[in-house]
Design a protein around this motif. Sequence first.
Motif, mmCIF file in Angstrom:
data_model
loop_
_atom_site.group_PDB
_atom_site.id
_atom_site.type_symbol
_atom_site.label_atom_id
_atom_site.label_comp_id
_atom_site.label_asym_id
_atom_site.label_seq_id
_atom_site.Cartn_x
_atom_site.Cartn_y
_atom_site.Cartn_z
ATOM 1 N N ILE A 226 0.857 -1.186 0.000
ATOM 2 C CA ILE A 226 0.000 0.000 0.000
ATOM 3 C C ILE A 226 0.891 1.233 0.000
ATOM 4 O O ILE A 226 1.920 1.266 0.671
ATOM 5 C CB ILE A 226 -0.916 0.008 1.250
ATOM 6 N N VAL A 227 0.501 2.242 -0.756
ATOM 7 C CA VAL A 227 1.280 3.469 -0.838
ATOM 8 C C VAL A 227 1.439 4.090 0.548
ATOM 9 O O VAL A 227 0.479 4.209 1.303
ATOM 10 C CB VAL A 227 0.604 4.473 -1.796
ATOM 11 N N GLY A 228 2.681 4.448 0.874
ATOM 12 C CA GLY A 228 2.962 5.068 2.155
ATOM 13 C C GLY A 228 3.099 4.085 3.299
ATOM 14 O O GLY A 228 3.245 4.493 4.457
ATOM 15 N N LYS A 229 3.051 2.785 3.004
ATOM 16 C CA LYS A 229 3.152 1.760 4.036
ATOM 17 C C LYS A 229 4.339 0.842 3.734
ATOM 18 O O LYS A 229 4.868 0.815 2.618
ATOM 19 C CB LYS A 229 1.874 0.918 4.108
ATOM 20 N N ILE A 230 4.732 0.067 4.743
ATOM 21 C CA ILE A 230 5.819 -0.897 4.588
ATOM 22 C C ILE A 230 5.203 -2.288 4.630
ATOM 23 O O ILE A 230 4.637 -2.689 5.640
ATOM 24 C CB ILE A 230 6.860 -0.732 5.714
ATOM 25 N N ASN A 231 5.299 -3.017 3.535
ATOM 26 C CA ASN A 231 4.701 -4.346 3.427
ATOM 27 C C ASN A 231 5.789 -5.391 3.641
ATOM 28 O O ASN A 231 6.739 -5.480 2.857
ATOM 29 C CB ASN A 231 4.066 -4.509 2.037
ATOM 30 N N ILE A 232 5.677 -6.181 4.700
ATOM 31 C CA ILE A 232 6.681 -7.198 4.995
ATOM 32 C C ILE A 232 6.068 -8.586 4.893
ATOM 33 O O ILE A 232 4.871 -8.774 5.054
ATOM 34 C CB ILE A 232 7.305 -6.990 6.394
ATOM 35 N N SER A 233 6.948 -9.565 4.652
ATOM 36 C CA SER A 233 6.490 -10.956 4.555
ATOM 37 C C SER A 233 6.368 -11.566 5.947
ATOM 38 O O SER A 233 6.848 -11.006 6.950
ATOM 39 C CB SER A 233 7.492 -11.759 3.720
ATOM 40 N N GLY A 234 5.732 -12.731 5.992
ATOM 41 C CA GLY A 234 5.605 -13.439 7.257
ATOM 42 C C GLY A 234 6.959 -13.813 7.839
ATOM 43 O O GLY A 234 7.147 -13.830 9.070
ATOM 44 N N THR A 235 7.914 -14.127 6.961
ATOM 45 C CA THR A 235 9.260 -14.496 7.431
ATOM 46 C C THR A 235 9.921 -13.331 8.158
ATOM 47 O O THR A 235 10.515 -13.494 9.229
ATOM 48 C CB THR A 235 10.138 -14.925 6.245
ATOM 49 N N THR A 236 9.821 -12.147 7.563
ATOM 50 C CA THR A 236 10.397 -10.958 8.206
ATOM 51 C C THR A 236 9.649 -10.633 9.491
ATOM 52 O O THR A 236 10.247 -10.221 10.491
ATOM 53 C CB THR A 236 10.353 -9.756 7.244
ATOM 54 N N TYR A 237 8.317 -10.815 9.475
ATOM 55 C CA TYR A 237 7.504 -10.548 10.663
ATOM 56 C C TYR A 237 7.981 -11.365 11.860
ATOM 57 O O TYR A 237 8.073 -10.858 12.988
ATOM 58 C CB TYR A 237 6.036 -10.857 10.371
ATOM 59 N N GLU A 238 8.312 -12.637 11.629
ATOM 60 C CA GLU A 238 8.776 -13.491 12.717
ATOM 61 C C GLU A 238 10.080 -12.980 13.334
ATOM 62 O O GLU A 238 10.362 -13.228 14.507
ATOM 63 C CB GLU A 238 8.978 -14.925 12.205
ATOM 64 N N LEU A 239 10.851 -12.249 12.545
ATOM 65 C CA LEU A 239 12.135 -11.745 13.035
ATOM 66 C C LEU A 239 12.012 -10.431 13.797
ATOM 67 O O LEU A 239 12.872 -10.108 14.619
ATOM 68 C CB LEU A 239 13.105 -11.551 11.848
ATOM 69 N N ILE A 240 10.928 -9.667 13.530
ATOM 70 C CA ILE A 240 10.835 -8.324 14.124
ATOM 71 C C ILE A 240 9.581 -8.135 14.986
ATOM 72 O O ILE A 240 9.347 -7.043 15.502
ATOM 73 C CB ILE A 240 10.877 -7.239 13.020
ATOM 74 N N LYS A 241 8.771 -9.176 15.146
ATOM 75 C CA LYS A 241 7.485 -9.020 15.829
ATOM 76 C C LYS A 241 7.620 -8.593 17.280
ATOM 77 O O LYS A 241 6.691 -8.001 17.852
ATOM 78 C CB LYS A 241 6.673 -10.308 15.720
ATOM 79 N N GLU A 242 8.783 -8.894 17.917
ATOM 80 C CA GLU A 242 8.970 -8.506 19.305
ATOM 81 C C GLU A 242 9.288 -7.016 19.436
ATOM 82 O O GLU A 242 9.155 -6.454 20.522
ATOM 83 C CB GLU A 242 10.110 -9.331 19.927
ATOM 84 N N SER A 243 9.673 -6.392 18.356
ATOM 85 C CA SER A 243 10.088 -4.980 18.405
ATOM 86 C C SER A 243 9.082 -4.027 17.774
ATOM 87 O O SER A 243 9.089 -2.832 18.081
ATOM 88 C CB SER A 243 11.446 -4.816 17.697
ATOM 89 N N TYR A 244 8.206 -4.515 16.886
ATOM 90 C CA TYR A 244 7.301 -3.636 16.153
ATOM 91 C C TYR A 244 5.869 -4.194 16.185
ATOM 92 O O TYR A 244 5.660 -5.404 16.224
ATOM 93 C CB TYR A 244 7.757 -3.472 14.701
ATOM 94 N N THR A 245 4.935 -3.281 16.130
ATOM 95 C CA THR A 245 3.520 -3.661 16.024
ATOM 96 C C THR A 245 3.156 -3.706 14.564
ATOM 97 O O THR A 245 3.289 -2.704 13.856
ATOM 98 C CB THR A 245 2.641 -2.645 16.763
ATOM 99 N N CYS A 246 2.672 -4.842 14.122
ATOM 100 C CA CYS A 246 2.336 -5.032 12.702
ATOM 101 C C CYS A 246 0.862 -5.380 12.538
ATOM 102 O O CYS A 246 0.215 -5.904 13.459
ATOM 103 C CB CYS A 246 3.203 -6.143 12.091
ATOM 104 N N ILE A 247 0.354 -5.118 11.352
ATOM 105 C CA ILE A 247 -1.050 -5.427 11.034
ATOM 106 C C ILE A 247 -1.063 -6.519 9.972
ATOM 107 O O ILE A 247 -0.438 -6.378 8.921
ATOM 108 C CB ILE A 247 -1.796 -4.177 10.513
ATOM 109 N N SER A 248 -1.786 -7.621 10.242
ATOM 110 C CA SER A 248 -1.847 -8.706 9.281
ATOM 111 C C SER A 248 -2.706 -8.299 8.105
ATOM 112 O O SER A 248 -3.766 -7.695 8.234
ATOM 113 C CB SER A 248 -2.425 -9.961 9.946
ATOM 114 N N ARG A 249 -2.283 -8.679 6.903
ATOM 115 C CA ARG A 249 -3.069 -8.406 5.680
ATOM 116 C C ARG A 249 -3.651 -9.707 5.148
ATOM 117 O O ARG A 249 -4.016 -9.778 3.996
ATOM 118 C CB ARG A 249 -2.181 -7.722 4.644
#
Length: 278
Positions: free
Chosen positions: A255-278
Amino acid sequence: YKQHAVLKDSVFNMEKNNKLTEAAMQYTFDKKEAAAKAEQEQKDVRNRTIRNCIIGSFLLAVGFLVVVYRQRNRIRAEKDISETEKKKSEALLLNILPGEVAEELKMNGKAKAKSFDAVTVMLTDFKGFTNISEKMSAEDLVAELNYCFSAFDRIIQKYKIEKIKTIGDAYLCASGLPVANPNHATDIIMAAMEIRDFIAKRKVEKELKGEIPFEIRIGIHSGPVVAGIVGLNKYAYDIWGDTVNMAARMEQHGIVGKINISGTTYELIKESYTCISR
């Protein structure tokens, strides 16, 4: 008379002897003076010869030193020029290739491709770039791209992220190579947020001027890649693998203006950032 004759002969002989003695003494004196003069002349000649040799040796030494000094200065100047050109070449090479790859290339004349198991790849793209390019002059378009990509370069350098290349309006970089980095995912997320915020701020500035702004999509994925250089001319450090393809899919479906990450990356950073599942 006889006594007179004897006395006369005696006086005559005395005068004669005196004259002979004087003549002998004068001869001896003249001989000694001539010998002394000849000896002095020899000394003068010898001294002049020695002096001339010393002066000649001094002048020769001075000439030699001048030649050596000029030669040394010339060599030093040529060395300085060579060092300057070498530094320029090395700086140019380091601007194209990572330091480790550049050193390997200089040492061996080639650099082997390497596999990296833990890398996070980020790809950015500007929304509707083709339509925007039709509405802007070539000079303004390139100037704006240069301004944005230069800002991206400064941002990723803070997090020791390796810039791979730009393709048109796309910007590709990776964290965790050529030197392994256990924080590759979190580092690239921080860089992505700074890039997102920079473009948002730039959009406000452009709109206030009545100009067309850029809007960005950012895609990120983590995984293994193969990295290296190929070809003989115009060396370029590149990366290959499904991780790169997946990062491109993340960008394309973002989405424009957003950062779209994969599930693999999410598993690596989920403890540090709040993410929204798509």
